[in-house]
Design an enzyme around this catalytic site. Structure first.
Site, PDB file in Angstrom:
ATOM      1  N   ILE A  89       0.826  -1.211   0.000  1.00 24.86           N
ATOM      2  CA  ILE A  89       0.000   0.000   0.000  1.00 24.86           C
ATOM      3  C   ILE A  89       0.858   1.257   0.000  1.00 24.86           C
ATOM      4  O   ILE A  89       0.356   2.353  -0.221  1.00 24.86           O
ATOM      5  CB  ILE A  89      -0.971   0.022   1.200  1.00 24.86           C
ATOM      6  CG1 ILE A  89      -0.202  -0.093   2.523  1.00 24.86           C
ATOM      7  CG2 ILE A  89      -2.005  -1.087   1.080  1.00 24.86           C
ATOM      8  CD1 ILE A  89      -1.091   0.062   3.751  1.00 24.86           C
TER       9      ILE A  89
ATOM     10  N   LEU B 235      -4.457  -5.138  -0.274  1.00 23.48           N
ATOM     11  CA  LEU B 235      -4.824  -6.544  -0.318  1.00 23.48           C
ATOM     12  C   LEU B 235      -6.287  -6.787   0.035  1.00 23.48           C
ATOM     13  O   LEU B 235      -6.831  -7.851  -0.285  1.00 23.48           O
ATOM     14  CB  LEU B 235      -3.927  -7.352   0.618  1.00 23.48           C
ATOM     15  CG  LEU B 235      -2.433  -7.389   0.267  1.00 23.48           C
ATOM     16  CD1 LEU B 235      -1.679  -8.220   1.300  1.00 23.48           C
ATOM     17  CD2 LEU B 235      -2.205  -7.949  -1.122  1.00 23.48           C
TER      18      LEU B 235
ATOM     19  N   GLY C  13       2.424  -9.754   2.965  1.00 21.03           N
ATOM     20  CA  GLY C  13       1.614  -8.582   3.291  1.00 21.03           C
ATOM     21  C   GLY C  13       0.650  -8.806   4.436  1.00 21.03           C
ATOM     22  O   GLY C  13       0.239  -9.935   4.730  1.00 21.03           O
ATOM     23  N   GLY C  14       0.263  -7.702   5.083  1.00 20.81           N
ATOM     24  CA  GLY C  14      -0.692  -7.736   6.185  1.00 20.81           C
ATOM     25  C   GLY C  14      -0.115  -7.122   7.440  1.00 20.81           C
ATOM     26  O   GLY C  14       1.017  -6.639   7.469  1.00 20.81           O
TER      27      GLY C  14
ATOM     28  N   SER D 143       1.471  -7.273  11.079  1.00 21.89           N
ATOM     29  CA  SER D 143       2.387  -8.251  11.691  1.00 21.89           C
ATOM     30  C   SER D 143       2.524  -8.062  13.200  1.00 21.89           C
ATOM     31  O   SER D 143       3.454  -8.588  13.801  1.00 21.89           O
ATOM     32  CB  SER D 143       3.769  -8.159  11.034  1.00 21.89           C
ATOM     33  OG  SER D 143       4.311  -6.856  11.192  1.00 21.89           O
TER      34      SER D 143
ATOM     35  N   ASN E 270       4.854 -17.886  14.144  1.00 24.89           N
ATOM     36  CA  ASN E 270       4.945 -18.724  15.337  1.00 24.89           C
ATOM     37  C   ASN E 270       3.805 -18.448  16.303  1.00 24.89           C
ATOM     38  O   ASN E 270       3.518 -19.267  17.178  1.00 24.89           O
ATOM     39  CB  ASN E 270       6.299 -18.524  16.018  1.00 24.89           C
ATOM     40  CG  ASN E 270       6.451 -17.157  16.644  1.00 24.89           C
ATOM     41  OD1 ASN E 270       6.124 -16.957  17.820  1.00 24.89           O
ATOM     42  ND2 ASN E 270       6.955 -16.186  15.898  1.00 24.89           N
ATOM     43  N   HIS E 271       3.123 -17.311  16.135  1.00 20.58           N
ATOM     44  CA  HIS E 271       2.027 -16.968  17.043  1.00 20.58           C
ATOM     45  C   HIS E 271       0.767 -17.796  16.778  1.00 20.58           C
ATOM     46  O   HIS E 271      -0.195 -17.719  17.539  1.00 20.58           O
ATOM     47  CB  HIS E 271       1.742 -15.473  16.974  1.00 20.58           C
ATOM     48  CG  HIS E 271       2.871 -14.652  17.525  1.00 20.58           C
ATOM     49  ND1 HIS E 271       3.131 -14.547  18.871  1.00 20.58           N
ATOM     50  CD2 HIS E 271       3.843 -13.940  16.894  1.00 20.58           C
ATOM     51  CE1 HIS E 271       4.204 -13.789  19.057  1.00 20.58           C
ATOM     52  NE2 HIS E 271       4.651 -13.411  17.873  1.00 20.58           N
TER      53      HIS E 271
ATOM     54  N   TYR F  71      -3.980 -11.672  15.899  1.00 17.42           N
ATOM     55  CA  TYR F  71      -2.966 -11.798  14.846  1.00 17.42           C
ATOM     56  C   TYR F  71      -2.659 -13.275  14.584  1.00 17.42           C
ATOM     57  O   TYR F  71      -2.687 -13.736  13.438  1.00 17.42           O
ATOM     58  CB  TYR F  71      -1.702 -11.059  15.256  1.00 17.42           C
ATOM     59  CG  TYR F  71      -0.506 -11.381  14.382  1.00 17.42           C
ATOM     60  CD1 TYR F  71      -0.448 -10.956  13.059  1.00 17.42           C
ATOM     61  CD2 TYR F  71       0.563 -12.137  14.878  1.00 17.42           C
ATOM     62  CE1 TYR F  71       0.639 -11.272  12.255  1.00 17.42           C
ATOM     63  CE2 TYR F  71       1.652 -12.443  14.083  1.00 17.42           C
ATOM     64  CZ  TYR F  71       1.687 -12.010  12.773  1.00 17.42           C
ATOM     65  OH  TYR F  71       2.759 -12.321  11.977  1.00 17.42           O
TER      66      TYR F  71
ATOM     67  N   SER G 249      11.307 -15.069  15.207  1.00 17.18           N
ATOM     68  CA  SER G 249      11.634 -13.652  15.434  1.00 17.18           C
ATOM     69  C   SER G 249      12.735 -13.266  14.453  1.00 17.18           C
ATOM     70  O   SER G 249      13.909 -13.556  14.693  1.00 17.18           O
ATOM     71  CB  SER G 249      12.095 -13.440  16.878  1.00 17.18           C
ATOM     72  OG  SER G 249      11.108 -13.914  17.781  1.00 17.18           O
TER      73      SER G 249
END
Length: 264
Positions: free
Chosen positions: A38, A55, A75-76, A78, A115-116, A139, A168
């Site tokens: 964007i 998106l 994208g998105g 984080s 990993n979340h 998230y 990470s």
């Protein structure tokens, strides 16, 4: 590093931290790259074309991805945040990317999961990619949706994908938790390369983590991609405060945030 795609590779989230790292390596390898975001990246490389794209806009995504042979979907949003923000950027956005890939018969989607997705497991547990999702936040929930979306598009439409549960990914570990979750920039780029080029992945999910002395996750499935991490957090252990404690849950601070209290 050698990418072997004769046709154009699309990268969403191109102006973000990981997109910036990946695009620099793609430029060095001479890959014809279509970068979507964007906002325009601070610097564009040779062999790179930028298209501004939201998106959440299905028609914009379909048009922007036309002609791409594969897409690395970074994208998105984080970070942790309210559900409505995740719904627009992460959930609708991922659906639009996979639907465009289906309609255009793309070779593969490399999906930046997290990993979340399993952040609510205790820090003393060892987690495999085939274990149930236990997201630590909206998230993480949005990334779990993306993994299930990828499974559906493989089972129903034959769209190949690799979901990367990225740890990470910074230049150096920043706290005790990151000694176990750290993924170096070099290892990240190498992992993306293998996710693009490994044959017959179907729908795969792997953890993205460097060769750290300890980790929360069983990273062995990534071996099926031919990914061998080079870096380790071991050299950074002595640079962190001695009194810093590891969090009780693998998701660290994401577990502690109550997103229902955040402004939508």
């Amino acid at each position: 590093m050698s990418f072997e795609f004769p046709a154009r590779l699309a990268v969403t989230g191109a102006a973000g931290a990981l997109g910036t790292v990946l695009r620099a390596h793609l430029a060095e390898a001479g890959v014809d790259t279509l970068s979507l975001d964007i906002r325009e990246p601070a610097r564009l490389h040779p062999n790179e074309t930028f298209l501004r794209c939201d998106l959440a806009d299905a028609d914009a995504v379909a048009g922007a991805l036309r002609g791409a042979a594969a897409v690395v979907h970074l994208g998105g949003i984080s970070t942790s945040g309210p559900f409505e923000a995740m719904l627009s950027a992460n959930i609708r956005g991922s659906f639009h990317v996979f639907e465009a890939a289906r309609r255009q018969a793309m070779r593969r989607v490399v999906y930046a999961s997290s990993n979340h997705v399993t952040g609510y497991y205790a820090s003393d547990e060892r987690v495999r990619p085939d274990m149930p999702h236990r997201p630590d936040s909206f998230y993480g929930l949005s990334k779990a949706f993306g993994e299930d979306l990828a499974q559906l598009y493989w089972d129903k439409y034959g769209v190949e994908s690799v979901g990367l549960r990225i740890g990470s990914c910074f230049e150096r570990p920043r706290d005790r938790r990151m000694l176990k979750t750290w993924l170096s920039h070099w290892d990240f780029v190498r992992l993306v390369e293998r996710a693009l080029l490994a044959p017959g992945v179907g729908h795969s999910v792997v953890y993205g983590v460097s060769a750290n002395p300890e980790t929360y996750w069983d990273a062995d499935p990534a071996g099926a991609l031919g990914f061998i991490p080079r870096d380790s957090s071991a050299a950074c252990a002595g640079t962190l405060p001695d009194d810093q404690r590891e969090p009780p849950r693998q998701g660290g601070g994401f577990v502690d945030v109550d997103e229902t209290m955040l402004d939508p």
